[in-house]
Design a protein around this motif. Structure first.
Motif, mmCIF file in Angstrom:
data_model
loop_
_atom_site.group_PDB
_atom_site.id
_atom_site.type_symbol
_atom_site.label_atom_id
_atom_site.label_comp_id
_atom_site.label_asym_id
_atom_site.label_seq_id
_atom_site.Cartn_x
_atom_site.Cartn_y
_atom_site.Cartn_z
ATOM 1 N N GLY A 361 1.886 2.644 -11.284
ATOM 2 C CA GLY A 361 0.514 2.817 -11.724
ATOM 3 C C GLY A 361 -0.135 1.502 -12.127
ATOM 4 O O GLY A 361 -1.270 1.211 -11.748
ATOM 5 N N LEU A 362 0.593 0.690 -12.885
ATOM 6 C CA LEU A 362 0.036 -0.604 -13.278
ATOM 7 C C LEU A 362 -0.162 -1.521 -12.081
ATOM 8 O O LEU A 362 -1.157 -2.257 -12.009
ATOM 9 C CB LEU A 362 0.971 -1.261 -14.294
ATOM 10 C CG LEU A 362 1.051 -0.587 -15.669
ATOM 11 C CD1 LEU A 362 2.095 -1.274 -16.542
ATOM 12 C CD2 LEU A 362 -0.302 -0.604 -16.363
ATOM 13 N N ARG A 363 0.782 -1.498 -11.138
ATOM 14 C CA ARG A 363 0.637 -2.349 -9.956
ATOM 15 C C ARG A 363 -0.557 -1.921 -9.099
ATOM 16 O O ARG A 363 -1.341 -2.745 -8.626
ATOM 17 C CB ARG A 363 1.936 -2.282 -9.146
ATOM 18 C CG ARG A 363 1.925 -3.076 -7.854
ATOM 19 C CD ARG A 363 1.490 -4.506 -8.066
ATOM 20 N NE ARG A 363 2.322 -5.165 -9.063
ATOM 21 C CZ ARG A 363 1.974 -6.281 -9.675
ATOM 22 N NH1 ARG A 363 0.805 -6.839 -9.430
ATOM 23 N NH2 ARG A 363 2.790 -6.825 -10.555
ATOM 24 N N LEU A 364 -0.721 -0.618 -8.889
ATOM 25 C CA LEU A 364 -1.858 -0.131 -8.127
ATOM 26 C C LEU A 364 -3.179 -0.424 -8.840
ATOM 27 O O LEU A 364 -4.181 -0.784 -8.199
ATOM 28 C CB LEU A 364 -1.711 1.375 -7.887
ATOM 29 C CG LEU A 364 -0.732 1.786 -6.784
ATOM 30 C CD1 LEU A 364 -0.405 3.266 -6.894
ATOM 31 C CD2 LEU A 364 -1.342 1.478 -5.417
ATOM 32 N N ASP A 365 -3.186 -0.274 -10.133
ATOM 33 C CA ASP A 365 -4.408 -0.539 -10.886
ATOM 34 C C ASP A 365 -4.798 -2.006 -10.798
ATOM 35 O O ASP A 365 -5.987 -2.342 -10.656
ATOM 36 C CB ASP A 365 -4.203 -0.122 -12.339
ATOM 37 C CG ASP A 365 -5.453 -0.333 -13.164
ATOM 38 O OD1 ASP A 365 -6.458 0.366 -12.905
ATOM 39 O OD2 ASP A 365 -5.432 -1.203 -14.065
#
Length: 372
Positions: A361-365
């Motif tokens: 999630g953090l990487r995609l965000d």
């Protein structure tokens, strides 16, 4: 065609590496190409085969699919694992607190009633009726039998009203024969025969009724200790889901390094290590607990058999039952530490859901969602 155009075209042919760009033209996931990737010296390695399989997917869509699959698998695995562990712990607690004491109490009550009858007949045969202190043994045995039934009533759903009534009648007849009619041999003999009949009469006596209760209670203990088919199915579901979760985590790590050139994602690495622990440690704990329950049930069978085949020496049988009862207590206590493991499993299950969501999630965000 310019060099920049040719470069972009080659990127599109690789499955979207060059196509995942921001509005400014920069790649959202910067690619770090290694000589091994460009030359592909091992075209049939697992990494190369998996790279070819994932080639049609755009990087962003691929990461989003991994995120969804990871969260779903983690939720399924965690729920199934926790439910299975709690059921095993519940079975162990039920056996230790209710079923095993009930089986032991019935055996002790039966032997105490038989020994009381034996002690009274020994007093009569030895002419010790009326001697000070000579009746303490049979009185203590009758008291032990009565207390044993009272304790069993709290640990079983069987109706003990008839057995309690028989024990009270048997106690009255035996006490009258041993004390009140000690100077009247005929009345004493009649009361003792009446007490013996109440004790051993086939089908309706105290001992046959206790035998029937023992058989039923032993079946309850065996059913409590056994792992049912549904429970085994849920356990297999948990293990299969954990295996799929570990493979999906490895795939997500591979995509991040192959497509984006990122270093190892700490959240996904922690989730992978936690998944391995969840697949191994609870399984070992459940196996040890099941082994202890199996030993306890085997010892309860021996207790039941010894009490039913006591013969002319109920005192020796009582000693044997006491020793076996200690073994049962040790076998059930061996799984007491598992409660801490199951609490840790619950916490680990929550982390198994949260860590993959945070990692991807953090990487995609950072790379995609903020740029929309």
């Amino acid at each position: 065609m310019t060099a920049t155009g040719r470069e972009r075209e080659r990127g599109l042919e690789r499955g979207g590496r060059g196509g995942n760009r921001t509005p400014l033209g920069r790649p959202a996931c910067p690619v770090r190409r290694s000589p091994a990737t460009l030359v592909r010296r091992h075209p049939y390695s697992p990494a190369a085969l998996w790279r070819d399989f994932l080639r049609p997917w755009r990087t962003r869509r691929l990461l989003e699919v991994h995120l969804l699959v990871l969260v779903l698998l983690a939720a399924v695995a965690s729920s199934a694992l926790f439910l299975s562990c709690r059921q095993v712990q519940h079975n162990a607690d039920a056996l230790a607190a209710r079923e095993a004491p009930a089986v032991q109490g019935l055996a002790a009550t039966r032997l105490a009633a038989l020994r009381a009858d034996q002690e009274v007949h020994a007093l009569v045969a030895g002419g010790l009726i009326g001697v000070a202190g000579s009746g303490e043994t049979y009185r203590s045995q009758l008291s032990a039998a009565d207390q044993g039934l009272s304790r069993i009533a709290d640990r079983t759903d069987q109706d003990l009203g008839t057995v309690k009534g028989l024990l009270a009648t048997y106690t009255d007849s035996l006490t009258l024969g041993a004390s009140l009619y000690r100077d009247q041999p005929l009345m004493r003999e009649q009361k003792l025969e009446e007490a013996h009949s109440l004790l051993t009469r086939e089908g309706v006596g105290l001992v046959p009724r206790l035998d029937a209760l023992q058989r039923v209670q032993l079946r309850h203990a065996e059913a409590t200790a056994a792992m049912g088919g549904v429970q085994r199915g849920v356990w297999w579901l948990a293990e299969c889901a954990l295996a799929a979760l570990a493979l999906t985590l490895l795939s997500a790590l591979f995509v991040l390094r192959d497509r984006c050139g990122r270093d190892w994602n700490a959240y996904l690495l922690a989730a992978f290590a936690l998944t391995v622990l969840l697949a191994v440690v609870p399984l070992m704990t459940v196996s040890a607990t099941e082994g202890g329950l199996t030993r306890a049930v085997g010892e309860l069978r021996q207790i039941t058999e010894v009490s039913r085949r006591s013969g002319p020496e109920p005192a020796d049988a009582q000693t044997h039952v006491t020793e076996r009862s200690e073994d049962v207590r040790e076998s059930t206590d061996d799984g007491a530490w598992a409660d801490r493991v199951y609490r840790a499993t619950f916490a680990g299950s929550l982390l198994a859901v949260a860590l993959p969501a945070l990692g991807l999630g953090l990487r995609l965000d950072k790379d995609y969602w903020r740029r929309l």
